[in-house]
Motif scaffolding. Structure first.
Motif, mmCIF file in Angstrom:
data_model
loop_
_atom_site.group_PDB
_atom_site.id
_atom_site.type_symbol
_atom_site.label_atom_id
_atom_site.label_comp_id
_atom_site.label_asym_id
_atom_site.label_seq_id
_atom_site.Cartn_x
_atom_site.Cartn_y
_atom_site.Cartn_z
ATOM 1 N N ARG A 217 5.544 60.433 -22.094
ATOM 2 C CA ARG A 217 6.023 60.485 -23.476
ATOM 3 C C ARG A 217 5.226 59.461 -24.274
ATOM 4 O O ARG A 217 5.192 58.281 -23.933
ATOM 5 C CB ARG A 217 7.507 60.158 -23.563
ATOM 6 C CG ARG A 217 8.080 60.552 -24.929
ATOM 7 C CD ARG A 217 9.524 60.148 -25.057
ATOM 8 N NE ARG A 217 9.594 58.709 -25.257
ATOM 9 C CZ ARG A 217 10.674 57.964 -25.031
ATOM 10 N NH1 ARG A 217 11.751 58.514 -24.541
ATOM 11 N NH2 ARG A 217 10.666 56.684 -25.252
ATOM 12 N N GLN B 2 4.730 57.637 -27.812
ATOM 13 C CA GLN B 2 5.522 57.372 -29.025
ATOM 14 C C GLN B 2 4.818 56.318 -29.869
ATOM 15 O O GLN B 2 4.705 55.162 -29.442
ATOM 16 C CB GLN B 2 6.920 56.883 -28.600
ATOM 17 C CG GLN B 2 7.773 56.311 -29.695
ATOM 18 C CD GLN B 2 8.288 57.389 -30.638
ATOM 19 O OE1 GLN B 2 8.585 58.503 -30.206
ATOM 20 N NE2 GLN B 2 8.365 57.075 -31.907
ATOM 21 N N CYS C 257 3.542 53.397 -27.568
ATOM 22 C CA CYS C 257 4.448 53.204 -26.430
ATOM 23 C C CYS C 257 4.296 54.415 -25.509
ATOM 24 O O CYS C 257 4.447 55.554 -25.942
ATOM 25 C CB CYS C 257 5.885 53.070 -26.919
ATOM 26 S SG CYS C 257 7.043 52.919 -25.558
ATOM 27 N N GLN D 179 5.546 56.172 -21.937
ATOM 28 C CA GLN D 179 6.441 56.198 -20.772
ATOM 29 C C GLN D 179 5.889 57.232 -19.802
ATOM 30 O O GLN D 179 5.732 58.398 -20.144
ATOM 31 C CB GLN D 179 7.858 56.571 -21.188
ATOM 32 C CG GLN D 179 8.814 56.576 -20.010
ATOM 33 C CD GLN D 179 10.241 56.842 -20.426
ATOM 34 O OE1 GLN D 179 10.870 56.038 -21.090
ATOM 35 N NE2 GLN D 179 10.754 57.989 -20.045
ATOM 36 N N ARG D 180 5.567 56.777 -18.627
ATOM 37 C CA ARG D 180 4.993 57.667 -17.618
ATOM 38 C C ARG D 180 5.981 57.809 -16.474
ATOM 39 O O ARG D 180 6.524 56.828 -15.985
ATOM 40 C CB ARG D 180 3.694 57.070 -17.086
ATOM 41 C CG ARG D 180 3.018 57.844 -15.969
ATOM 42 C CD ARG D 180 1.862 57.012 -15.433
ATOM 43 N NE ARG D 180 1.122 57.670 -14.373
ATOM 44 C CZ ARG D 180 1.480 57.691 -13.097
ATOM 45 N NH1 ARG D 180 2.612 57.127 -12.708
ATOM 46 N NH2 ARG D 180 0.724 58.281 -12.191
ATOM 47 N N ARG E 239 6.587 59.725 -12.663
ATOM 48 C CA ARG E 239 5.978 60.519 -11.592
ATOM 49 C C ARG E 239 6.902 60.575 -10.394
ATOM 50 O O ARG E 239 7.443 59.555 -9.976
ATOM 51 C CB ARG E 239 4.639 59.909 -11.186
ATOM 52 C CG ARG E 239 3.965 60.723 -10.097
ATOM 53 C CD ARG E 239 2.497 60.829 -10.268
ATOM 54 N NE ARG E 239 1.976 61.873 -9.413
ATOM 55 C CZ ARG E 239 0.733 61.971 -9.034
ATOM 56 N NH1 ARG E 239 -0.145 61.090 -9.441
ATOM 57 N NH2 ARG E 239 0.325 62.957 -8.256
ATOM 58 N N LYS E 240 7.085 61.775 -9.885
ATOM 59 C CA LYS E 240 7.880 61.932 -8.672
ATOM 60 C C LYS E 240 6.955 61.828 -7.480
ATOM 61 O O LYS E 240 5.890 62.448 -7.452
ATOM 62 C CB LYS E 240 8.574 63.294 -8.665
ATOM 63 C CG LYS E 240 9.702 63.393 -9.643
ATOM 64 C CD LYS E 240 10.322 64.769 -9.607
ATOM 65 C CE LYS E 240 11.349 64.915 -10.707
ATOM 66 N NZ LYS E 240 11.738 66.306 -10.930
ATOM 67 N N ARG F 67 11.215 58.405 -7.730
ATOM 68 C CA ARG F 67 10.811 58.744 -9.093
ATOM 69 C C ARG F 67 10.443 57.408 -9.731
ATOM 70 O O ARG F 67 11.284 56.503 -9.806
ATOM 71 C CB ARG F 67 11.993 59.385 -9.814
ATOM 72 C CG ARG F 67 11.749 59.746 -11.249
ATOM 73 C CD ARG F 67 13.007 60.304 -11.885
ATOM 74 N NE ARG F 67 13.315 61.648 -11.453
ATOM 75 C CZ ARG F 67 14.457 62.029 -10.883
ATOM 76 N NH1 ARG F 67 15.408 61.154 -10.665
ATOM 77 N NH2 ARG F 67 14.670 63.275 -10.527
ATOM 78 N N LEU F 68 9.188 57.283 -10.144
ATOM 79 C CA LEU F 68 8.751 56.020 -10.751
ATOM 80 C C LEU F 68 8.514 56.213 -12.236
ATOM 81 O O LEU F 68 7.805 57.141 -12.630
ATOM 82 C CB LEU F 68 7.471 55.509 -10.092
ATOM 83 C CG LEU F 68 7.771 54.682 -8.847
ATOM 84 C CD1 LEU F 68 7.645 55.529 -7.623
ATOM 85 C CD2 LEU F 68 6.894 53.473 -8.777
ATOM 86 N N VAL F 69 9.135 55.358 -13.027
ATOM 87 C CA VAL F 69 8.988 55.451 -14.473
ATOM 88 C C VAL F 69 8.514 54.097 -14.972
ATOM 89 O O VAL F 69 9.137 53.082 -14.643
ATOM 90 C CB VAL F 69 10.346 55.767 -15.150
ATOM 91 C CG1 VAL F 69 10.162 55.974 -16.646
ATOM 92 C CG2 VAL F 69 11.000 56.986 -14.519
ATOM 93 N N HIS F 70 7.417 54.076 -15.688
ATOM 94 C CA HIS F 70 7.072 52.807 -16.305
ATOM 95 C C HIS F 70 6.713 52.975 -17.773
ATOM 96 O O HIS F 70 6.230 54.018 -18.195
ATOM 97 C CB HIS F 70 6.038 52.000 -15.510
ATOM 98 C CG HIS F 70 4.650 52.535 -15.485
ATOM 99 N ND1 HIS F 70 4.175 53.395 -14.537
ATOM 100 C CD2 HIS F 70 3.602 52.267 -16.296
ATOM 101 C CE1 HIS F 70 2.904 53.642 -14.747
ATOM 102 N NE2 HIS F 70 2.518 52.976 -15.807
ATOM 103 N N THR F 71 7.046 51.934 -18.525
ATOM 104 C CA THR F 71 6.867 51.955 -19.971
ATOM 105 C C THR F 71 6.048 50.754 -20.392
ATOM 106 O O THR F 71 6.321 49.636 -19.943
ATOM 107 C CB THR F 71 8.242 51.880 -20.682
ATOM 108 O OG1 THR F 71 9.045 52.953 -20.213
ATOM 109 C CG2 THR F 71 8.096 51.971 -22.183
ATOM 110 N N ALA F 72 5.049 51.008 -21.209
ATOM 111 C CA ALA F 72 4.223 49.903 -21.713
ATOM 112 C C ALA F 72 3.772 50.243 -23.134
ATOM 113 O O ALA F 72 3.732 51.417 -23.512
ATOM 114 C CB ALA F 72 3.004 49.695 -20.823
ATOM 115 N N ASP G 124 -5.538 56.003 -13.556
ATOM 116 C CA ASP G 124 -4.388 56.828 -13.151
ATOM 117 C C ASP G 124 -4.834 57.926 -12.180
ATOM 118 O O ASP G 124 -5.782 58.676 -12.465
ATOM 119 C CB ASP G 124 -3.783 57.455 -14.420
ATOM 120 C CG ASP G 124 -2.395 58.009 -14.181
ATOM 121 O OD1 ASP G 124 -2.084 58.362 -13.026
ATOM 122 O OD2 ASP G 124 -1.625 58.102 -15.158
#
Lengths: 108, 254
Positions: free
Chosen positions: A29, A31, A38, A40-41, A43-44, A51-56, A71
């Motif tokens: 996502r 934004q 911003c 938000q990635r 990945r399962k 399930r890994l979610v990271h936001t930067a 990546d």
């Protein structure tokens, strides 16, 4: 070849872009914010059923592109990778232009 | 050119505590993840740190566990963390599972080769010295949160400043954890469109009530309750009512 599709959800914040792989294993996502882009990635991972979610927040294109190049999606989902790189880069460029314009305006 | 302030000097300044508290107050459920990331970056700057990550964990269902990171550091770290499946061997996360008090990362033992690799990776990305501040979760739930503040200087976070930094940032960590749970709850509600009746049913299951007991409380039949469970499990994408109630509790719905 794994493919991508874009899904701009109605519930997403204004101006955000969602890019997902067809199998749903990876999604991003993007934004635009006043601070930069911003991202938000999510990945399962089969390993560990995780399930890994990271936001930067990226403040400039160079950092964002460096992150994209690192990546593994680049190899696993090349179309998603290309989408993210292009759309994220465009959002950051417009952020950078707006920031320059603000600085010029303040300088007057 | 001014020398950077030491952490001891930073924590002796009363303004430091007030400014971190102000940051904690800014973390509300209205913030999006980008704004939370910005708050984290400010906290990192106030502490004179080079990197910060707020990590949270929740067991989604029988199939998946979620690891979430809000980053104020080089995000390439997270890509490598994922590629190397570090989440399976992270000693700092493991510490957070079993402890509630803040500690220096160097006090957390890395016993296996994989754990040593996880720590080495963190060191490469600005966590040469670090402090880990866990957030408590209610008993019986797997969810957890932790703030990790790091410095590229190996002795920046030390025994002398541990207490002051942990007192200063604990409120922020609790607010970040509450924000994360609220965000997950809202996402789940949006995705599944659970009704108030669904939530009541989940709460009854959490209290250990059988279909028969629920049926008598709601003036319906056991078969009717079982049908509602089938629909509810399908909405949540789980296979049993026990898992559904656990998921609802983990995500703060009940």
């Amino acid at each position: 070849m794994k493919t991508s599709r874009n899904r701009a959800k109605r519930s997403e914040p204004e101006g955000s872009i969602v890019v997902k792989s067809d199998d749903g294993a990876v999604s991003y996502r993007l934004q635009p914010t006043r601070l930069g882009l911003c991202v938000q990635r999510e990945r399962k991972q089969a390993r560990g059923h995780a399930r890994l979610v990271h936001t930067a927040v990226f403040r400039d294109s160079a950092c964002f592109l460096r992150w994209c190049e690192a990546d593994s999606v680049r190899f696993d989902y090349p179309i998603v990778f290309s989408d993210i790189r292009r759309k994220g880069g465009a959002l950051l460029e417009s952020h950078e232009r707006a920031a320059h314009a603000d600085r010029d305006h303040e300088g007057r | 050119m001014n020398e950077p302030r030491t952490l001891t000097a930073i924590t002796k300044d009363g303004e430091f505590f007030r400014r971190i508290a102000d940051l904690a107050m800014r973390v509300t459920s209205e913030l999006d993840s980008g704004e939370v990331s910005a708050v984290l970056a400010e906290a990192c700057d106030l502490c004179g740190a080079d990197a910060a990550a707020f990590a949270s964990f929740v067991k989604d269902d029988e199939a998946y566990e979620s690891y979430r990171f809000i980053l104020a550091c080089d995000p390439t770290w997270c890509l490598e963390y994922e590629s190397n499946a570090c989440y399976m061997h992270d000693p700092w996360l493991e510490y957070t599972r079993h402890h509630s008090e803040a500690t220096l990362a160097k006090r957390i033992p890395a016993r296996t080769a994989q754990q040593i690799e996880v720590v080495a990776l963190a060191r490469r990305f600005g966590f040469a010295s670090a402090i880990v501040v866990p957030a408590q979760s209610p008993q019986g739930l797997t969810r957890l949160g932790a703030l990790c503040l790091g410095s590229a200087q190996p002795e920046y976070f030390d025994e002398q400043t541990l207490a002051a930094v942990s007192v200063a940032v604990t409120g922020l960590v609790l607010r970040l954890h509450a924000w994360q749970i609220a965000t997950l709850r809202d996402e789940l509600l949006t995705r599944t469109r659970l009704s108030d009746d669904d939530l009541a049913l989940l709460a009854q299951q959490r209290e250990g009530r059988s279909s028969k007991e629920i049926a008598s409380m709601t003036n319906t039949t056991s078969q009717g309750v079982d049908s509602r469970w089938q629909r509810l499990n399908a909405k949540l994408g789980v296979s049993s009512r026990t898992t559904a109630a656990q998921l609802a509790a983990e995500y703060g719905l009940i």
